[in-house]
Design a protein around this motif. Sequence first.
Motif, PDB file in Angstrom:
ATOM      1  N   ARG A  48       0.834  -1.201   0.000  1.00 15.38           N
ATOM      2  CA  ARG A  48       0.000   0.000   0.000  1.00 15.38           C
ATOM      3  C   ARG A  48       0.865   1.246   0.000  1.00 15.38           C
ATOM      4  NH1 ARG A  48      -3.257  -1.481   5.133  1.00 15.38           N
ATOM      5  NH2 ARG A  48      -2.982  -3.513   4.205  1.00 15.38           N
ATOM      6  N   SER A  49       0.233   2.367  -0.282  1.00 15.22           N
ATOM      7  CA  SER A  49       0.989   3.601  -0.453  1.00 15.22           C
ATOM      8  C   SER A  49       1.528   4.106   0.879  1.00 15.22           C
ATOM      9  CB  SER A  49       0.083   4.663  -1.063  1.00 15.22           C
ATOM     10  OG  SER A  49      -0.905   5.027  -0.125  1.00 15.22           O
ATOM     11  N   VAL A  50       2.434   5.077   0.797  1.00 12.37           N
ATOM     12  CA  VAL A  50       2.971   5.734   1.987  1.00 12.37           C
ATOM     13  C   VAL A  50       1.823   6.273   2.838  1.00 12.37           C
ATOM     14  CG1 VAL A  50       4.225   7.799   2.717  1.00 12.37           C
ATOM     15  CG2 VAL A  50       5.189   6.301   0.959  1.00 12.37           C
ATOM     16  N   PHE A  51       0.882   6.939   2.170  1.00 15.60           N
ATOM     17  CA  PHE A  51      -0.261   7.518   2.873  1.00 15.60           C
ATOM     18  C   PHE A  51      -1.019   6.444   3.658  1.00 15.60           C
ATOM     19  CE2 PHE A  51      -4.623   8.841   3.265  1.00 15.60           C
ATOM     20  CZ  PHE A  51      -4.541  10.183   3.589  1.00 15.60           C
ATOM     21  N   ASP A  52      -1.308   5.318   2.986  1.00 15.82           N
ATOM     22  CA  ASP A  52      -2.097   4.266   3.638  1.00 15.82           C
ATOM     23  C   ASP A  52      -1.343   3.618   4.795  1.00 15.82           C
ATOM     24  OD1 ASP A  52      -4.239   4.761   2.074  1.00 15.82           O
ATOM     25  OD2 ASP A  52      -3.827   3.158   0.627  1.00 15.82           O
ATOM     26  N   ASN A  53      -0.014   3.556   4.677  1.00 18.92           N
ATOM     27  CA  ASN A  53       0.774   3.021   5.790  1.00 18.92           C
ATOM     28  C   ASN A  53       0.593   3.872   7.040  1.00 18.92           C
ATOM     29  OD1 ASN A  53       2.883   0.699   5.689  1.00 18.92           O
ATOM     30  ND2 ASN A  53       2.767   1.486   3.602  1.00 18.92           N
ATOM     31  N   VAL A  54       0.613   5.180   6.851  1.00 17.29           N
ATOM     32  CA  VAL A  54       0.490   6.077   8.002  1.00 17.29           C
ATOM     33  C   VAL A  54      -0.960   6.123   8.495  1.00 17.29           C
ATOM     34  CG1 VAL A  54       0.900   8.432   8.819  1.00 17.29           C
ATOM     35  CG2 VAL A  54       2.430   7.423   7.142  1.00 17.29           C
ATOM     36  N   LEU A  55      -1.881   5.849   7.567  1.00 21.19           N
ATOM     37  CA  LEU A  55      -3.298   5.890   7.935  1.00 21.19           C
ATOM     38  C   LEU A  55      -3.694   4.732   8.862  1.00 21.19           C
ATOM     39  CD1 LEU A  55      -6.039   7.287   7.367  1.00 21.19           C
ATOM     40  CD2 LEU A  55      -6.298   5.789   5.395  1.00 21.19           C
ATOM     41  N   LEU A  56      -2.976   3.615   8.744  1.00 20.29           N
ATOM     42  CA  LEU A  56      -3.381   2.387   9.448  1.00 20.29           C
ATOM     43  C   LEU A  56      -3.653   2.566  10.948  1.00 20.29           C
ATOM     44  CD1 LEU A  56      -3.992  -0.632   9.105  1.00 20.29           C
ATOM     45  CD2 LEU A  56      -1.579  -1.090   9.486  1.00 20.29           C
ATOM     46  N   PRO A  57      -2.755   3.236  11.715  1.00 20.47           N
ATOM     47  CA  PRO A  57      -3.042   3.371  13.147  1.00 20.47           C
ATOM     48  C   PRO A  57      -4.349   4.131  13.410  1.00 20.47           C
ATOM     49  CG  PRO A  57      -0.790   4.028  12.671  1.00 20.47           C
ATOM     50  CD  PRO A  57      -1.454   3.817  11.354  1.00 20.47           C
ATOM     51  N   LEU A  58      -4.669   5.087  12.536  1.00 18.40           N
ATOM     52  CA  LEU A  58      -5.900   5.856  12.734  1.00 18.40           C
ATOM     53  C   LEU A  58      -7.127   5.009  12.396  1.00 18.40           C
ATOM     54  CD1 LEU A  58      -4.795   9.291  11.266  1.00 18.40           C
ATOM     55  CD2 LEU A  58      -4.745   8.513  13.624  1.00 18.40           C
ATOM     56  N   GLN A  59      -6.980   4.155  11.394  1.00 17.32           N
ATOM     57  CA  GLN A  59      -8.088   3.244  11.073  1.00 17.32           C
ATOM     58  C   GLN A  59      -8.335   2.300  12.236  1.00 17.32           C
ATOM     59  OE1 GLN A  59      -6.419   1.752   7.427  1.00 17.32           O
ATOM     60  NE2 GLN A  59      -7.893   2.879   6.176  1.00 17.32           N
ATOM     61  N   ILE A  60      -7.236   1.876  12.858  1.00 20.24           N
ATOM     62  CA  ILE A  60      -7.373   0.972  14.001  1.00 20.24           C
ATOM     63  C   ILE A  60      -8.110   1.660  15.143  1.00 20.24           C
ATOM     64  CG2 ILE A  60      -6.019  -0.132  15.830  1.00 20.24           C
ATOM     65  CD1 ILE A  60      -4.019  -0.893  13.588  1.00 20.24           C
TER      66      ILE A  60
END
Lengths: 217, 302
Positions: free
Chosen positions: A94-106
Amino acid sequence: MISFSNVSKRYPNSYDALTKVSFTIDSGEMVFVTGHSGAGKSTLLKLIGAIERPTSGSVIVNGQNVGALKGGAIPILRRNLGLVFQDHKILFDRSVFDNVLLPLQICGFDPKEASGRVRAALDKVGLLSKEKVKPITLSGGEQQRLCIARAVVNRPSILIADEPTGNLDSDYAHEIIDMFRSFHQVGVTVLIATHDAARLGGSQDRILALDHGALTV
Amino acid sequence: MRVWLSHHSYALLLALKRLSGNPFPSLLSIIVIGIALSLPAGGYMLLGNLQSLSGHISGSPQLSLFLAMDSKPTDVSQIGSRLKQHPLVSSFKFIPKDHALEQLKQGSGLADVVDSLSQNPLPDAFVINAKNTDPIVLDRLHGEIQKWPKIDHVQLDSSWAKRLDSLLTLGRLAVLMLAILLSFALVAVTFNTIRLQILTRLDEIEVSKLIGASNGFIRRPFLYFGAIQGMTGGIIAWLIIALGIYLSNNALADLAALYALDFRLQHLSSRDCMSLLLFSTWLGWMGAWLSVTSQLSQIETQ
């Protein structure tokens, strides 16, 4: 904020990674954990994140005995920590953005608010222009900064980094450490494991030195 | 509430993305599930149609009473008044033998044969509708009337309907067993699909757990995936049955016309369709749940 008392950790069929380690880190401190390779730095950090459990002694983080946490409480503890892993643990699909997004999705953030926070975190580490690219195209230093962005996006009170300057040249390493310092300046407790504290640490920084699993300073 | 919504919409979107990201394998599993479901559901549909057919014909069971050939008009009126007073008889109709012969001539196309007969071979008859359609009561009535004088034979018209009924019961049992077996197959298909997915996403699961994902967070997209796959399989099953009905109805109409029946297969009722979809969704969810739970506990012990 973080307190170890008489903590020992023995891996099954192996040596003692930590023996009777005791220390306390107050809120807002910046601490380097140093020592040779295999001295127990990584183990110490893993105990704070409940990735490993102590064989004996107690690890208290934010008033909670981490070693005794039930399965359901561990995720909640980890959401309050920013972890930067030695082996990065970036998701390359996944993209850089989605990598950083993961903790917020959690944590269940609203998507709009989340994307604002992700951009802010990427901006802080200087990766905003690369938010859409896949992490495989990033250099080693950039991947490290991606990890830092992912660790801080959730605005944790404690930031823990395991060898964040591992394979970086000196200039780059200083840049990364300065980044951690800036988080420390806004009140985050920062804990960095490195084999090279002499080069990276300032004179004012507290140092926990490990030697064969025992605390020497 | 907002967190809950955001978690679930995230899981749903992720599940849809995974389904569409791998269209060919997804399609194959869905078709397998659809075929597996269409067998018991199609059987159920056929049974329902047969049942409505039998109900259509037999309606309420009737008793046919054939009088002895030598019975006289006085016997007829005597039996008539006895029937009128009988508590179990709701209505009856007298069919004189001449009338019966006339019907036979017109209805069967045997006019020539009938005309060649020197005398009427048919007896006078009564057709009785019972008040109660309970088979036991009908049997009792049958036995009782049989003993009256000048009665040659009493025919219980429901006996073939009863045979059909017990056949239908047997059929329902077969469909039920098929449904149970194929449900296991469906759970197994989902279990394996999800297991493969988890194996290709071990990194993601590990990282998510390290940065604070609960087991529920990791499990959810897989559960949605299983449920969507099950539901889509249910829709495929419905389509397969609809196609089957469409293809066989023309041929069936010709066959039914030969028996002077107006019979067409009807698709499952909307309630049955809902049940089919809910059940297949639940089975998919179940398979996914079993798979994720077993895989997660395996990951945790490592």
